[in-house]
Design an enzyme around this catalytic site. Structure first.
Site, mmCIF file in Angstrom:
data_model
loop_
_atom_site.group_PDB
_atom_site.id
_atom_site.type_symbol
_atom_site.label_atom_id
_atom_site.label_comp_id
_atom_site.label_asym_id
_atom_site.label_seq_id
_atom_site.Cartn_x
_atom_site.Cartn_y
_atom_site.Cartn_z
ATOM 1 N N HIS A 147 0.827 -1.209 0.000
ATOM 2 C CA HIS A 147 0.000 0.000 0.000
ATOM 3 C C HIS A 147 0.859 1.256 0.000
ATOM 4 O O HIS A 147 2.038 1.228 0.368
ATOM 5 C CB HIS A 147 -0.963 0.005 1.188
ATOM 6 C CG HIS A 147 -0.271 0.093 2.519
ATOM 7 N ND1 HIS A 147 0.284 1.255 2.995
ATOM 8 C CD2 HIS A 147 -0.046 -0.843 3.469
ATOM 9 C CE1 HIS A 147 0.816 1.047 4.182
ATOM 10 N NE2 HIS A 147 0.632 -0.236 4.492
ATOM 11 N N GLU B 85 -1.861 -6.884 8.223
ATOM 12 C CA GLU B 85 -0.476 -6.716 8.657
ATOM 13 C C GLU B 85 -0.258 -7.459 9.969
ATOM 14 O O GLU B 85 -1.209 -7.810 10.674
ATOM 15 C CB GLU B 85 -0.154 -5.215 8.810
ATOM 16 C CG GLU B 85 1.242 -4.873 9.285
ATOM 17 C CD GLU B 85 2.364 -5.358 8.382
ATOM 18 O OE1 GLU B 85 2.551 -6.589 8.268
ATOM 19 O OE2 GLU B 85 3.101 -4.517 7.827
#
Length: 196
Positions: free
Chosen positions: A9, A79
């Site tokens: 990202h 994550e």
């Protein structure tokens, strides 16, 4: 599966300042949005049979800005859960734990929303993502986070998950995992795309 495209990202305020960002949903900065848009020409070149994104808004927004509007959210792409170190920088952690290194020393438990994970637990999630990718035909795209994608690279190469430490990964970059003579290889790693 022919190839896996990994997109980290774009920049967030926390990634810019080095704060561990696991499950906290921090939005992309304007620069992060530009990084995500810069991935669009690369994405446009490919037809994907499977596109998976982390549930985090920063990953989903990156997917959309890069032109991967049709994706499936996969919770296994979250994550690393940094537990008590969520939102804390490495220098701050080292004030109380000199020499601390995430890949070796792990995290401390946090609150109910951030209980923390071991590297082995992150590796188990990476293995499930890889299994899904291998079951697909053609190309696969994954949009996720720095540490998670590093663990995926390690597990792709049949290395232990803690060897993700060997693969530095910047925001807004792309990487490719594939095969050579039937064996898993890294084709491209941590490649930047210059915003238009």
């Amino acid at each position: 599966m022919d190839e896996m495209l990994l997109l980290r990202h774009g920049e967030t305020e926390w990634s810019r300042t080095g704060r561990h960002t696991g499950r906290t949903d921090v939005p992309l900065t304007p620069n992060g949005e530009e990084q995500a848009r810069a991935l669009a020409p690369l994405v446009k070149e490919c037809v994907f049979d499977l596109v998976l994104s982390s549930p985090a808004g920063r990953a989903r927004r990156t997917a959309e800005l890069a032109g991967l509007g049709s994706y499936e959210v996969d919770p296994d792409l979250w994550e690393w859960d940094y537990g008590g170190y969520e939102g804390v920088t490495t220098p701050t952690i080292r004030e109380t734990r000199p020499g601390w290194y995430l890949w070796r020393d792990g995290v401390t438990p946090g609150d109910a929303e951030h209980p923390g994970e071991t590297v082995a637990e992150v590796g188990a999630r990476a293995d499930r993502v890889i299994a899904r990718a291998l079951a697909a035909e053609g190309r696969v795209a994954l949009v996720a986070h720095g540490h998670m994608l590093r663990v995926i690279a390690a597990r792709w190469l049949r290395l232990p998950p803690e060897d993700g430490r060997l693969f530095k990964l910047e925001t807004g970059t792309y990487s490719r995992l594939g095969f050579e003579h039937g064996e898993p290889v890294v084709v491209t790693w941590n490649a930047p795309v210059t915003p238009a």
